[in-house]
Write a protein that holds these residues in place. Sequence first.
Motif, PDB file in Angstrom:
ATOM      1  N   ALA A  34      -1.617   2.591   7.570  1.00 39.14           N
ATOM      2  CA  ALA A  34      -1.898   1.770   8.750  1.00 39.14           C
ATOM      3  C   ALA A  34      -3.185   2.180   9.451  1.00 39.14           C
ATOM      4  O   ALA A  34      -3.755   1.398  10.218  1.00 39.14           O
ATOM      5  N   VAL A  35      -3.658   3.403   9.215  1.00 39.17           N
ATOM      6  CA  VAL A  35      -4.914   3.851   9.823  1.00 39.17           C
ATOM      7  C   VAL A  35      -6.046   2.905   9.470  1.00 39.17           C
ATOM      8  O   VAL A  35      -6.913   2.586  10.301  1.00 39.17           O
ATOM      9  N   ALA A  36      -6.051   2.442   8.218  1.00 38.45           N
ATOM     10  CA  ALA A  36      -7.151   1.588   7.742  1.00 38.45           C
ATOM     11  C   ALA A  36      -7.290   0.329   8.577  1.00 38.45           C
ATOM     12  O   ALA A  36      -8.396  -0.191   8.761  1.00 38.45           O
ATOM     13  N   LEU A  37      -6.183  -0.168   9.104  1.00 37.24           N
ATOM     14  CA  LEU A  37      -6.220  -1.400   9.883  1.00 37.24           C
ATOM     15  C   LEU A  37      -6.720  -1.172  11.303  1.00 37.24           C
ATOM     16  O   LEU A  37      -7.095  -2.119  11.991  1.00 37.24           O
ATOM     17  N   ALA A  38      -6.725   0.086  11.740  1.00 36.14           N
ATOM     18  CA  ALA A  38      -7.230   0.401  13.075  1.00 36.14           C
ATOM     19  C   ALA A  38      -8.741   0.612  13.068  1.00 36.14           C
ATOM     20  O   ALA A  38      -9.367   0.661  14.132  1.00 36.14           O
ATOM     21  N   ASN A  74       5.353   8.846  10.532  1.00 32.92           N
ATOM     22  CA  ASN A  74       6.230   8.068   9.666  1.00 32.92           C
ATOM     23  C   ASN A  74       6.415   6.639  10.161  1.00 32.92           C
ATOM     24  O   ASN A  74       7.033   5.823   9.474  1.00 32.92           O
ATOM     25  N   ASP A  75       5.912   6.344  11.336  1.00 35.47           N
ATOM     26  CA  ASP A  75       6.106   5.044  11.987  1.00 35.47           C
ATOM     27  C   ASP A  75       4.822   4.237  11.871  1.00 35.47           C
ATOM     28  O   ASP A  75       3.801   4.574  12.477  1.00 35.47           O
ATOM     29  N   VAL A  76       4.853   3.177  11.090  1.00 42.69           N
ATOM     30  CA  VAL A  76       3.656   2.383  10.810  1.00 42.69           C
ATOM     31  C   VAL A  76       2.996   1.895  12.095  1.00 42.69           C
ATOM     32  O   VAL A  76       1.781   2.029  12.290  1.00 42.69           O
ATOM     33  N   GLU A  77       3.779   1.333  12.988  1.00 42.85           N
ATOM     34  CA  GLU A  77       3.230   0.791  14.231  1.00 42.85           C
ATOM     35  C   GLU A  77       2.638   1.900  15.098  1.00 42.85           C
ATOM     36  O   GLU A  77       1.584   1.733  15.718  1.00 42.85           O
ATOM     37  N   SER A  78       3.309   3.035  15.137  1.00 47.71           N
ATOM     38  CA  SER A  78       2.830   4.155  15.933  1.00 47.71           C
ATOM     39  C   SER A  78       1.517   4.703  15.381  1.00 47.71           C
ATOM     40  O   SER A  78       0.593   5.035  16.140  1.00 47.71           O
ATOM     41  N   VAL A  79       1.428   4.807  14.069  1.00 46.75           N
ATOM     42  CA  VAL A  79       0.200   5.263  13.428  1.00 46.75           C
ATOM     43  C   VAL A  79      -0.956   4.332  13.764  1.00 46.75           C
ATOM     44  O   VAL A  79      -2.057   4.771  14.151  1.00 46.75           O
ATOM     45  N   TYR A  80      -0.711   3.038  13.622  1.00 46.32           N
ATOM     46  CA  TYR A  80      -1.749   2.053  13.925  1.00 46.32           C
ATOM     47  C   TYR A  80      -2.166   2.130  15.389  1.00 46.32           C
ATOM     48  O   TYR A  80      -3.361   2.170  15.718  1.00 46.32           O
ATOM     49  N   SER A  81      -1.184   2.169  16.285  1.00 46.77           N
ATOM     50  CA  SER A  81      -1.471   2.133  17.718  1.00 46.77           C
ATOM     51  C   SER A  81      -2.278   3.350  18.159  1.00 46.77           C
ATOM     52  O   SER A  81      -3.278   3.221  18.884  1.00 46.77           O
ATOM     53  N   ALA A  82      -1.863   4.551  17.737  1.00 39.78           N
ATOM     54  CA  ALA A  82      -2.565   5.761  18.160  1.00 39.78           C
ATOM     55  C   ALA A  82      -3.993   5.795  17.616  1.00 39.78           C
ATOM     56  O   ALA A  82      -4.938   6.171  18.325  1.00 39.78           O
ATOM     57  N   SER A 135       0.824  -1.200   0.000  1.00 43.96           N
ATOM     58  CA  SER A 135       0.000   0.000   0.000  1.00 43.96           C
ATOM     59  C   SER A 135       0.863   1.257   0.000  1.00 43.96           C
ATOM     60  O   SER A 135       0.567   2.228  -0.710  1.00 43.96           O
ATOM     61  N   VAL A 136       1.922   1.255   0.795  1.00 44.09           N
ATOM     62  CA  VAL A 136       2.839   2.392   0.845  1.00 44.09           C
ATOM     63  C   VAL A 136       3.434   2.659  -0.538  1.00 44.09           C
ATOM     64  O   VAL A 136       3.452   3.792  -1.027  1.00 44.09           O
ATOM     65  N   LEU A 137       3.924   1.605  -1.183  1.00 42.44           N
ATOM     66  CA  LEU A 137       4.535   1.748  -2.510  1.00 42.44           C
ATOM     67  C   LEU A 137       3.501   2.152  -3.560  1.00 42.44           C
ATOM     68  O   LEU A 137       3.773   2.983  -4.440  1.00 42.44           O
ATOM     69  N   SER A 138       2.316   1.578  -3.482  1.00 47.22           N
ATOM     70  CA  SER A 138       1.264   1.898  -4.450  1.00 47.22           C
ATOM     71  C   SER A 138       0.853   3.360  -4.358  1.00 47.22           C
ATOM     72  O   SER A 138       0.590   4.018  -5.377  1.00 47.22           O
ATOM     73  N   HIS A 173      -9.392  13.241   3.747  1.00 50.82           N
ATOM     74  CA  HIS A 173      -8.727  14.378   3.124  1.00 50.82           C
ATOM     75  C   HIS A 173      -7.999  13.909   1.858  1.00 50.82           C
ATOM     76  O   HIS A 173      -7.498  12.780   1.786  1.00 50.82           O
ATOM     77  N   TYR A 174      -7.915  14.772   0.862  1.00 54.30           N
ATOM     78  CA  TYR A 174      -7.424  14.345  -0.447  1.00 54.30           C
ATOM     79  C   TYR A 174      -5.963  13.896  -0.447  1.00 54.30           C
ATOM     80  O   TYR A 174      -5.522  13.254  -1.398  1.00 54.30           O
ATOM     81  N   ARG A 175      -5.184  14.186   0.596  1.00 56.01           N
ATOM     82  CA  ARG A 175      -3.807  13.689   0.663  1.00 56.01           C
ATOM     83  C   ARG A 175      -3.729  12.282   1.262  1.00 56.01           C
ATOM     84  O   ARG A 175      -2.656  11.672   1.246  1.00 56.01           O
ATOM     85  N   HIS A 176      -4.826  11.777   1.781  1.00 59.80           N
ATOM     86  CA  HIS A 176      -4.778  10.524   2.523  1.00 59.80           C
ATOM     87  C   HIS A 176      -5.143   9.325   1.648  1.00 59.80           C
ATOM     88  O   HIS A 176      -5.956   8.469   2.016  1.00 59.80           O
ATOM     89  N   LEU A 177      -4.499   9.274   0.507  1.00 61.04           N
ATOM     90  CA  LEU A 177      -4.701   8.189  -0.450  1.00 61.04           C
ATOM     91  C   LEU A 177      -4.314   6.841   0.143  1.00 61.04           C
ATOM     92  O   LEU A 177      -4.979   5.833  -0.113  1.00 61.04           O
ATOM     93  N   GLY A 178      -3.230   6.788   0.924  1.00 61.32           N
ATOM     94  CA  GLY A 178      -2.780   5.518   1.497  1.00 61.32           C
ATOM     95  C   GLY A 178      -3.848   4.868   2.349  1.00 61.32           C
ATOM     96  O   GLY A 178      -4.053   3.646   2.299  1.00 61.32           O
ATOM     97  N   ILE A 179      -4.537   5.673   3.169  1.00 65.26           N
ATOM     98  CA  ILE A 179      -5.606   5.136   4.010  1.00 65.26           C
ATOM     99  C   ILE A 179      -6.709   4.555   3.134  1.00 65.26           C
ATOM    100  O   ILE A 179      -7.197   3.441   3.354  1.00 65.26           O
ATOM    101  N   SER A 180      -7.106   5.319   2.115  1.00 64.76           N
ATOM    102  CA  SER A 180      -8.182   4.884   1.230  1.00 64.76           C
ATOM    103  C   SER A 180      -7.826   3.593   0.510  1.00 64.76           C
ATOM    104  O   SER A 180      -8.644   2.673   0.404  1.00 64.76           O
ATOM    105  N   LEU A 181      -6.596   3.515   0.030  1.00 63.11           N
ATOM    106  CA  LEU A 181      -6.167   2.334  -0.719  1.00 63.11           C
ATOM    107  C   LEU A 181      -6.156   1.094   0.170  1.00 63.11           C
ATOM    108  O   LEU A 181      -6.677   0.036  -0.204  1.00 63.11           O
ATOM    109  N   MET A 182      -5.576   1.224   1.363  1.00 67.81           N
ATOM    110  CA  MET A 182      -5.502   0.077   2.272  1.00 67.81           C
ATOM    111  C   MET A 182      -6.886  -0.308   2.770  1.00 67.81           C
ATOM    112  O   MET A 182      -7.193  -1.506   2.911  1.00 67.81           O
ATOM    113  N   ARG A 183      -7.726   0.660   3.006  1.00 66.91           N
ATOM    114  CA  ARG A 183      -9.093   0.378   3.460  1.00 66.91           C
ATOM    115  C   ARG A 183      -9.878  -0.360   2.382  1.00 66.91           C
ATOM    116  O   ARG A 183     -10.572  -1.350   2.649  1.00 66.91           O
ATOM    117  N   GLY A 184      -9.743   0.119   1.134  1.00 71.15           N
ATOM    118  CA  GLY A 184     -10.444  -0.538   0.044  1.00 71.15           C
ATOM    119  C   GLY A 184      -9.958  -1.953  -0.184  1.00 71.15           C
ATOM    120  O   GLY A 184     -10.751  -2.874  -0.432  1.00 71.15           O
TER     121      GLY A 184
END
Length: 635
Positions: free
Chosen positions: A118-122, A303-311, A84-87, A133-144
């Motif tokens: 990682a937000v999508a997994l939380a 920038n920290d995947v685990e931190s993003v998910y945890s928070a 997802s990050v690379l995509s 928000h339009y910059r949050h493509l990563g969340i949308s992609l992983m959620r989808g």
Amino acid sequence: IRMLSLTWGRSYTPLSRLLIHRTTTCSLSTLSERRIELEKDLTQLVEHQALQNLKDWLAAKSSSTTSVVNPVASSLPVKPMITSVLSTFLLHYNSRVASACGEGYYTIGPCGEESLSAVALALDNSRDTASLHYRHLGISLMRGWTSRSEGQYDGETLKELLLDRARGYTVSSKDPVTSGNHCCLGGGDLDFLVTSTLASQCPPAVGRALGNSLAHSLPNIPPESLPFNKRSVHYVTIGDGSASNAHFLAAVNLARYAEHRKFKCPVVFGISDNQVSISLPNYGFLGKMLEALGIRKFECDGNDVESVYSATKQAVDYTRKTQKPSLVVYGGLKRRFGHAATDRQAAYLTQEEIRSHVQADNIERAIEWGVSTGSITYSSVLDILTSLESSVQSAFDVASTEPKVTSRDDVMEQANQPGADISRFLPFPQPPTPPTVGTSNGRKDVMRKNMNRVISESLDVYPNMVYVGEDVQHGGYYLVTDKLHKKYPSRVCDFPPDETTLIGAGIGYSQAGLLPVVEIPYAKYLDCGLDMFMESGILNWLTGGSKGTGMVYRLQGFDRGTFGGNFHTHNQLHLPPGIDVVCYSNGEDYVRGFRAAIRHAKEGRVVMLVDCTDLLNKRHLLGKDRGWERAYPED
């Protein structure tokens, strides 16, 4: 002339001669052909160089790194996360390439915020809503990907998602989010798009939280008929610049008000902090401002995947458990390649600042995290990147050839829902018990008493109908809602005097399965919530007709008023397409019109009834003839 962001040594160089030649003499018609023709110049794109640097880094790591001795345990799906990050990065890169080739029309970039995937997994993607928000493509992609593949993360589903995103960038009419009318994130049943007006997604998100809680508390509404689960959390994101926008501040104020009144309001606000709002630095103000908001806050390194998910998980769990609002701040981010392709960063950043942003290592950090778990290797990540590069490019090639919205008829067809066939509703269904509020049958009376009765009648007929406004509980300024709150205490409700959140909540109520009637006490007050009003009108068009926002406005104070001048009575209305506007001069017509408006709203249309306050209690046409009074129509 388009502007391309080139190497950081020459940050914004116009390719004027090349582009003038292409637009005047080039006969090549496809994106793939144009990409070949412009290949030499496209290699100068700073995103291209960043991609090459990433490949070189992975190749070097692959040849020098041995296997992980003590892998770090992680509960997250590592390979899908890195994918997802690379995509996310590759979709942005190809959007800039498509734009340079004249086939891409949206270049606001998500780069620097890829780890927010990682937000999508939380979130519980089977029941939680999201408005991103339009910059949050990563969340949308992983959620989808999580939702569509049911957690299996297969390659074919990912390719479908990549194609759908490419369709957004190239405004293909096959884009599942907007049908070629814009470029927005979303596409799922629980996704609600953002219109690019900074933070206008926030008031409807609070409305969904309040509306869903209310809908599940009302009798005679089967829970299975509602679009959201009773324990859904409603997640909405903005950038740090948008945190100063009045839509966000108004939405937070309404959420705090709800918490104070002990109303259930399970909304989570996410803020990505890259320290700049296009060109304006935030000067460290964000933290100070958020402290003053007074809602529960969680923070992490974005920038920290685990931190993003945890928070995010902590915030979502807190809000689901307490039914109170919360906020997550994703800090430490860098906006790597400017706000959009036309962003002149050199006008407000030094070359050293531009260089440091471009060289931000957020993707490398995510990859290093993945490798540290022992689930993937640098070599396998390079293989994933190579494969994705081909898939994303192919997706753009396909999407760019698909038809676009080109005719007025196509636009008009999507402006509003088809609405109700009124003839099939006649005669009007009678409520289960005779209305106790209003005039008796056959007796003529003033307009506002007939209005009162038809509102009561409709509340009886439609168990999901609610009537909200300012000062409506005590009957309103002209007694139109007199005694209705007593009969329907949870369905005739006052909001704080802020039209932005009142209208935004009305939109959210509709999305939560309610049938809202939103009263604006005076026509002039509509100006205070005009942006939300406009959005309610265009949402059907913006979603390609897939998500109508069925609701009714009741607007007082048009034409000749009774007092207040321009600040109450107001004789100009700014109306977008997508809203039906009607105005009635007597109670008999109003009753029939209100019934029709409710039926149309039930089918997804937006209808506004405009009232002249001077007519609400008018009895006589000439002398004392009582010619303005009307009997209540039964059909």
